[in-house]
Design an enzyme around this catalytic site. Structure first.
Site, PDB file in Angstrom:
ATOM      1  N   SER A   2       2.437   9.757  -1.548  1.00  0.00           N
ATOM      2  CA  SER A   2       2.424   9.377  -0.139  1.00  0.00           C
ATOM      3  C   SER A   2       1.586   8.123   0.074  1.00  0.00           C
ATOM      4  O   SER A   2       1.977   7.217   0.819  1.00  0.00           O
ATOM      5  CB  SER A   2       1.870  10.527   0.708  1.00  0.00           C
ATOM      6  OG  SER A   2       1.748  10.146   2.060  1.00  0.00           O
TER       7      SER A   2
ATOM      8  N   TRP B 177       3.482   5.197  -1.281  1.00  0.00           N
ATOM      9  CA  TRP B 177       4.602   4.876  -0.398  1.00  0.00           C
ATOM     10  C   TRP B 177       4.182   3.898   0.692  1.00  0.00           C
ATOM     11  O   TRP B 177       4.950   3.023   1.090  1.00  0.00           O
ATOM     12  CB  TRP B 177       5.146   6.158   0.241  1.00  0.00           C
ATOM     13  CG  TRP B 177       6.292   5.947   1.179  1.00  0.00           C
ATOM     14  CD1 TRP B 177       7.627   5.942   0.885  1.00  0.00           C
ATOM     15  CD2 TRP B 177       6.216   5.683   2.596  1.00  0.00           C
ATOM     16  NE1 TRP B 177       8.380   5.705   2.010  1.00  0.00           N
ATOM     17  CE2 TRP B 177       7.538   5.541   3.076  1.00  0.00           C
ATOM     18  CE3 TRP B 177       5.161   5.556   3.497  1.00  0.00           C
ATOM     19  CZ2 TRP B 177       7.824   5.291   4.413  1.00  0.00           C
ATOM     20  CZ3 TRP B 177       5.442   5.298   4.834  1.00  0.00           C
ATOM     21  CH2 TRP B 177       6.763   5.172   5.271  1.00  0.00           C
ATOM     22  N   HIS B 178       2.936   4.030   1.148  1.00  0.00           N
ATOM     23  CA  HIS B 178       2.468   3.197   2.248  1.00  0.00           C
ATOM     24  C   HIS B 178       2.177   1.767   1.819  1.00  0.00           C
ATOM     25  O   HIS B 178       2.110   0.877   2.673  1.00  0.00           O
ATOM     26  CB  HIS B 178       1.212   3.807   2.879  1.00  0.00           C
ATOM     27  CG  HIS B 178       1.502   4.950   3.795  1.00  0.00           C
ATOM     28  ND1 HIS B 178       1.681   6.240   3.349  1.00  0.00           N
ATOM     29  CD2 HIS B 178       1.671   5.001   5.141  1.00  0.00           C
ATOM     30  CE1 HIS B 178       1.927   7.035   4.380  1.00  0.00           C
ATOM     31  NE2 HIS B 178       1.930   6.301   5.479  1.00  0.00           N
ATOM     32  N   GLY B 179       1.987   1.519   0.556  1.00  0.00           N
ATOM     33  CA  GLY B 179       1.738   0.140   0.159  1.00  0.00           C
ATOM     34  C   GLY B 179       1.314   0.003  -1.283  1.00  0.00           C
ATOM     35  O   GLY B 179       0.782   0.934  -1.892  1.00  0.00           O
TER      36      GLY B 179
ATOM     37  N   PHE C 180       5.679  -1.222   5.648  1.00  0.00           N
ATOM     38  CA  PHE C 180       5.899  -0.132   4.699  1.00  0.00           C
ATOM     39  C   PHE C 180       7.375   0.129   4.490  1.00  0.00           C
ATOM     40  O   PHE C 180       7.731   0.911   3.647  1.00  0.00           O
ATOM     41  CB  PHE C 180       5.196   1.147   5.182  1.00  0.00           C
ATOM     42  CG  PHE C 180       3.727   0.934   5.489  1.00  0.00           C
ATOM     43  CD1 PHE C 180       2.952   0.172   4.642  1.00  0.00           C
ATOM     44  CD2 PHE C 180       3.160   1.482   6.628  1.00  0.00           C
ATOM     45  CE1 PHE C 180       1.600  -0.030   4.917  1.00  0.00           C
ATOM     46  CE2 PHE C 180       1.818   1.297   6.904  1.00  0.00           C
ATOM     47  CZ  PHE C 180       1.036   0.533   6.062  1.00  0.00           C
TER      48      PHE C 180
END
Length: 479
Positions: free
Chosen positions: A320, A323-325, A479
């Site tokens: 997670s 996934w954001h960066g 994102f």
């Protein structure tokens, strides 16, 4: 095209609504969906037209893969190889555009070599529409839904403009079924959707964008400021990112509602959560449930040993974060929540095994304290999410609770900073009413009289006009 732009609010959305309503009025479902699809592709091409081809490729690939999986399943040949191909190709698209430079830079660092980043342009919303398309392929393989044969409907599912670039990440079982139904104009639907758009705009342009200026100034040079200033900037960022992202989600959901489609709720008062688990049931709900269904459960979920369960939790939160960066700050941010989640679980388990009286722990008396503790834990985690690098994040965390003997720096405009703080208090007061069921959440029931509701939305419009701050982006677009 930004949701908070005049082009979207006063041209694109009304024209799209008008064309869609016109086609629906003559019961031309195919024409209505085609009009929505054309509008969605225009919406996305407003930023960078060539990347429309990427969406069309993702759509065509997953559409064809669904058909292949269906044929193999009906012939008792299975579709696992096709599923693996689908997962691999979809994730490869994200990996190249989003993580290629990050992976190569870290590999070069391990090898003691220099790495010059390549000029790779990140397609807007690639993580959102790719995850949405991938969920369809997985659901078809698992037999949770029938394959979609209408290519226009499926393309619209992947590219539906309200939630195309920043969610909510919808499921095919919800949105595709709605596309098949005949739409009828409803003044109530138009009104409810418009009110949600107004509320989202208020959170975005009045609160989030006002707080952004102060946060940017402090986080650009955190070593210059004292602890009270660093804490205030982090406090402001917590509400900036919430109002920015939930504001976007509200506008997306409201826009879809006007057209006759119901998107899933993406936020539910997360800063009133009483536990880490409760927070993730309230924050970015569409992504949390996506990871739960397509990562956590396939790993075994909680149907495994405690040790393996801990591994599953950490894996989900690390993924997670990534996934954001493509930055170690996001990975650490995810890891922090994984550790907090596990510690919370072990603490609850210890209380139960010791047969301690937990009635007080769950009582209304202790509830505000639990909410405050969770908010503080989330606040600290946001430092890694917002900081430019791990060095800045560590400096802020180690200094934000010291040096409070001086007043915090109020930025280039003390009035704007004080106003931002006052708006946070106003937002919190409204959300307490929502939490207690007095005011509505996500077009739900309300106890507020009709006259007061109208006055409230009128006040929001006045505040948007008087105190709105223009911004060129939403945080989650990256994102």
């Amino acid at each position: 095209m930004l949701f908070n732009s005049y082009v979207f609010l006063f041209l694109f959305l009304p024209v799209t609504w008008g064309l869609f309503r016109l086609a629906s009025r003559f019961r031309a479902t195919g024409a209505a969906l085609s009009a929505l699809l054309a509008a969605s592709l225009v919406f996305y091409s407003y930023w960078n037209p060539p990347f429309v081809l990427l969406i069309l490729f993702s759509t065509a690939f997953n559409y064809a893969l669904g058909r292949i999986i269906e044929r193999r399943a009906s012939a008792d040949q299975g579709g696992r190889a096709a599923l693996y191909l689908g997962v691999g190709v979809n994730l490869a698209l994200i990996a190249y555009f989003k993580y290629a430079n990050f992976l190569m830079a870290n590999l070069a660092l391990l090898c003691g070599r220099a790495w010059v980043p390549r000029d790779i342009f990140l397609p807007l919303g690639i993580s959102f529409f790719t995850f949405q398309a991938l969920s369809y392929t997985i659901d078809v393989y698992k037999g949770k839904m029938h394959v979609e044969r209408n290519f226009i409907s499926f393309t619209l599912f992947v590219s539906f403009f309200p939630q195309l670039v920043a969610g909510p990440i919808e499921r095919a079982t919800n949105l595709l079924d709605q596309f098949k139904k005949e739409q009828h104009f409803s003044s109530e639907r138009l009104l409810e959707g418009s009110k949600l758009i107004i509320w989202g705009l208020f959170k975005k342009v009045v609160i989030a964008d006002r707080l952004a200026a102060y946060v940017e100034q402090i986080y650009a040079s955190p070593e210059v400021f004292g602890g009270s200033t660093l804490f205030l900037a982090t406090f402001f960022f917590a509400f900036q990112i919430y109002c920015d992202f939930s504001g976007y989600s509200d506008i997306a959901i409201g826009s879809a509602h006007i057209l006759g489609f119901r998107l899933m709720q993406n936020f539910n008062l997360p800063y009133l959560a009483k536990s880490v688990r409760d927070f993730w049931h309230r924050w970015h709900i569409s992504l949390s449930t996506w990871f739960a269904d397509y990562v956590y459960k396939p790993l075994g979920g909680n149907r495994v040993s405690t040790g393996r369960w801990m591994f599953n939790i950490m894996a989900v939160y690390f993924v997670s974060g990534l996934w954001h960066g493509a930055n170690w700050t996001f990975i650490i941010w995810g890891g922090i929540f994984g550790v907090l989640y596990i510690l919370e679980f072990l603490g609850d388990k210890l209380l139960k095994s010791a047969r301690l009286d937990v009635a007080f722990y769950k009582s209304k008396l202790i509830h505000p304290f639990r909410v405050a503790v969770i908010f503080l834990a989330v606040l600290v985690s946001w430092v890694f999410f917002r900081a430019d690098n791990t060095g800045d994040a560590w400096h802020i965390i180690t200094h934000m609770f010291t040096g409070w003997d001086r007043m915090p720096y109020l930025g280039s405009s003390a009035f704007e900073t004080v106003l931002g703080f006052a708006l946070i208090l106003l937002l919190y007061a409204i959300q307490i009413l929502q939490y207690r069921g007095v005011a509505s959440i996500y077009m739900g029931p309300t106890m507020v009289p009709r006259s007061l509701r109208w006055a409230g939305y009128a006040l929001l419009l006045v505040m948007i006009a008087m105190f709105g701050v223009s911004s060129e982006q939403f945080i989650y677009f990256q994102f």
